[in-house]
Design an enzyme around this catalytic site. Structure first.
Site, short mmCIF file in Angstrom:
data_model
loop_
_atom_site.label_atom_id
_atom_site.label_comp_id
_atom_site.label_asym_id
_atom_site.label_seq_id
_atom_site.Cartn_x
_atom_site.Cartn_y
_atom_site.Cartn_z
N ARG A 1 10.67 -3.09 11.81
CA ARG A 1 9.53 -2.44 12.48
C ARG A 1 9.08 -3.35 13.62
O ARG A 1 8.97 -4.57 13.41
CB ARG A 1 8.39 -2.24 11.47
CG ARG A 1 7.94 -0.79 11.37
CD ARG A 1 7.01 -0.59 10.21
NE ARG A 1 5.68 -1.16 10.40
CZ ARG A 1 4.68 -1.03 9.55
NH1 ARG A 1 4.85 -0.34 8.44
NH2 ARG A 1 3.51 -1.58 9.79
N ARG B 1 -1.60 -9.46 12.91
CA ARG B 1 -2.07 -8.42 11.98
C ARG B 1 -2.90 -9.04 10.86
O ARG B 1 -3.90 -8.46 10.41
CB ARG B 1 -0.88 -7.64 11.41
CG ARG B 1 -0.30 -6.64 12.39
CD ARG B 1 1.11 -6.24 12.03
NE ARG B 1 1.23 -5.47 10.82
CZ ARG B 1 2.37 -5.30 10.15
NH1 ARG B 1 3.49 -5.87 10.57
NH2 ARG B 1 2.38 -4.57 9.06
N ARG C 1 11.82 -6.60 5.64
CA ARG C 1 11.67 -5.15 5.54
C ARG C 1 12.51 -4.45 6.62
O ARG C 1 12.51 -4.87 7.77
CB ARG C 1 10.19 -4.75 5.70
CG ARG C 1 10.02 -3.23 5.81
CD ARG C 1 8.62 -2.78 5.60
NE ARG C 1 7.69 -3.27 6.62
CZ ARG C 1 6.40 -2.98 6.63
NH1 ARG C 1 5.88 -2.26 5.64
NH2 ARG C 1 5.62 -3.45 7.58
N LYS D 1 0.84 -1.22 0.00
CA LYS D 1 0.00 0.00 0.00
C LYS D 1 0.87 1.26 0.00
O LYS D 1 0.62 2.20 -0.73
CB LYS D 1 -0.93 0.02 1.23
CG LYS D 1 -1.89 -1.16 1.29
CD LYS D 1 -2.81 -1.07 2.50
CE LYS D 1 -2.13 -1.23 3.83
NZ LYS D 1 -1.49 -2.55 4.06
N ARG E 1 -10.22 0.96 7.98
CA ARG E 1 -9.85 -0.41 8.31
C ARG E 1 -10.95 -1.14 9.07
O ARG E 1 -10.79 -2.31 9.41
CB ARG E 1 -8.62 -0.38 9.19
CG ARG E 1 -7.35 -0.76 8.50
CD ARG E 1 -6.25 -0.39 9.47
NE ARG E 1 -5.14 -1.26 9.38
CZ ARG E 1 -4.00 -0.90 8.76
NH1 ARG E 1 -3.88 0.25 8.17
NH2 ARG E 1 -3.00 -1.72 8.76
P1 AP5 Z 1 4.80 -1.67 1.92
O1 AP5 Z 1 4.65 -0.82 0.73
O2 AP5 Z 1 5.43 -1.10 3.12
O3 AP5 Z 1 3.40 -2.38 2.27
P2 AP5 Z 1 2.18 -1.88 3.12
O4 AP5 Z 1 0.98 -2.52 2.57
O5 AP5 Z 1 2.22 -0.40 3.24
O6 AP5 Z 1 2.55 -2.57 4.50
P3 AP5 Z 1 2.33 -2.08 5.98
O7 AP5 Z 1 3.09 -3.00 6.88
O8 AP5 Z 1 2.62 -0.62 6.10
O9 AP5 Z 1 0.80 -2.34 6.16
P4 AP5 Z 1 -0.04 -2.37 7.42
O10 AP5 Z 1 -1.39 -2.16 6.88
O11 AP5 Z 1 0.11 -3.55 8.27
O12 AP5 Z 1 0.60 -1.20 8.32
P5 AP5 Z 1 0.20 0.29 8.63
O13 AP5 Z 1 1.42 1.06 8.76
O14 AP5 Z 1 -0.86 0.77 7.72
O15 AP5 Z 1 5.63 -2.97 1.46
C1 AP5 Z 1 5.97 -3.99 2.40
C2 AP5 Z 1 7.32 -4.60 2.02
O16 AP5 Z 1 7.20 -5.27 0.76
C3 AP5 Z 1 8.43 -3.55 1.84
O17 AP5 Z 1 9.64 -4.08 2.28
C4 AP5 Z 1 8.46 -3.33 0.31
O18 AP5 Z 1 9.72 -2.92 -0.15
C5 AP5 Z 1 8.08 -4.72 -0.20
N1 AP5 Z 1 7.37 -4.66 -1.48
C6 AP5 Z 1 6.42 -3.76 -1.88
N2 AP5 Z 1 5.97 -4.05 -3.12
C7 AP5 Z 1 6.64 -5.18 -3.50
C8 AP5 Z 1 6.61 -5.98 -4.69
N3 AP5 Z 1 5.80 -5.69 -5.72
N4 AP5 Z 1 7.41 -7.07 -4.73
C9 AP5 Z 1 8.23 -7.38 -3.69
N5 AP5 Z 1 8.32 -6.66 -2.54
C10 AP5 Z 1 7.52 -5.58 -2.45
O19 AP5 Z 1 -0.48 0.12 10.07
C11 AP5 Z 1 0.30 -0.25 11.18
C12 AP5 Z 1 -0.55 -0.26 12.43
O20 AP5 Z 1 -1.08 1.05 12.67
C13 AP5 Z 1 -1.80 -1.16 12.40
O21 AP5 Z 1 -1.49 -2.51 12.71
C14 AP5 Z 1 -2.67 -0.48 13.45
O22 AP5 Z 1 -2.22 -0.80 14.74
C15 AP5 Z 1 -2.40 0.99 13.20
N6 AP5 Z 1 -3.32 1.57 12.21
C16 AP5 Z 1 -3.00 2.11 11.00
N7 AP5 Z 1 -4.10 2.53 10.37
C17 AP5 Z 1 -5.15 2.25 11.18
C18 AP5 Z 1 -6.55 2.41 11.05
N8 AP5 Z 1 -7.10 2.96 9.96
N9 AP5 Z 1 -7.33 1.99 12.08
C19 AP5 Z 1 -6.80 1.45 13.20
N10 AP5 Z 1 -5.48 1.26 13.37
C20 AP5 Z 1 -4.65 1.64 12.36
MG MG Z 2 2.33 0.96 4.84
#
Ligand code: AP5
Ligand code: MG
Length: 209
Positions: free
Chosen positions: A155, A166, A123, A9, A84
């Site tokens: 992380r 997760r 990552r 994402k 979410r």
């Molecule tokens: P990356 O682009 O970082 O993926 P991502 O989908 O952004 O992953 P996240 O871990 O950020 O998602 P998440 O939803 O768990 O975390 P968030 O920060 O939103 O890519 C991941 C890896 O893959 C990287 O190393 C990248 O280089 C690699 N990659 C990318 N594309 C690739 C490809 N095509 N091929 C190979 N490798 C690739 O949320 C974290 C926490 O915050 C949640 O758990 C929750 O506690 C809280 N939170 C956030 N938003 C909310 C909400 N709306 N409501 C409640 N709690 C929330």
């Molecule tokens: Mg992200």
């Protein structure tokens, strides 16, 4: 941008936001920045994030409400990792209506659990500014943050047991949001999130036009 943890994402959202010249609001990134700055919001969110649980809806909705009400969001925006829960999606409808706009589309990145575990175990992010380290950086002898030279770390929520939680939370609380959007007639693009980053971007752009 929707999809399970590690689906890409952030990676795809950054490319899209710069292509369409709109701000990207990634709730996870905002919460992590608040934690690094030691704010009350950051401290309140941290225990949920480190356990792989969702942060309470009220905290998140307030944060997104502020972002969408700011002048920077006047000409459009990209949301990453929000909504979410169905409750968040319902509140977002109201926020969007207040700005006199509509959401254009939901981009749902589809990636298998095995691939997610593989991606998140390797990552690395900057402990100072949160920048995601590109693969080329990790291949160098003494990897450091390409943006600020800071230390690269795993992380806290990328530990295998937290990734498993997760994924469960995603199935229980976030997948129903996709069903809710489909039922409401929203354009939901299911995009295969594997293969080169550029290829995934091309698939998204093809779906958006
Ligand atoms: P990356 O682009 O970082 O993926 P991502 O989908 O952004 O992953 P996240 O871990 O950020 O998602 P998440 O939803 O768990 O975390 P968030 O920060 O939103 O890519 C991941 C890896 O893959 C990287 O190393 C990248 O280089 C690699 N990659 C990318 N594309 C690739 C490809 N095509 N091929 C190979 N490798 C690739 O949320 C974290 C926490 O915050 C949640 O758990 C929750 O506690 C809280 N939170 C956030 N938003 C909310 C909400 N709306 N409501 C409640 N709690 C929330
Ligand atoms: Mg992200």
């Amino acid at each position: 941008m929707m999809g399970p943890p590690g689906a890409g994402k952030g990676t795809q959202g950054e490319l899209l936001a710069s292509r369409f010249n709109v701000p990207r609001y990634a709730t996870g990134d905002i919460l992590r920045a608040a934690d690094r700055e030691g704010t009350e919001l950051g401290q309140a969110a941290r225990k949920y994030m480190d356990a792989g649980e969702l942060v309470p809806d009220e905290l998140i909705i307030e944060l997104v409400g502020e972002a969408l009400g700011a002048p920077a969001a006047m000409d459009g925006y990209l949301l990453d990792g929000f909504p979410r829960t169905v409750a968040q999606a319902v509140r977002l409808e109201a926020l969007v209506r207040n700005t006199g706009r509509d959401l254009d589309a939901v981009v749902n990145l589809v990636v298998s659990d095995d691939e997610i575990v593989r991606r998140l175990s390797s990552r690395r992010v900057c402990s100072d500014c949160g920048t995601l380290a590109p693969t080329e950086t990790l291949r160098t002898e003494c990897p450091e943050c390409p943006a600020c030279g800071g230390e690269l770390i795993t992380r806290p929520d990328d530990r295998p047991e937290t990734v498993r939680r997760r994924l469960e939370v995603y199935r229980e609380q976030t997948e129903p949001v996709l069903a809710w959007y489909r039922e409401s007639g929203m354009k939901v693009l299911d995009i295969r999130g594997t293969g080169d980053v550029e290829c995934v971007q091309v698939r998204i752009l093809a779906g958006l036009v």
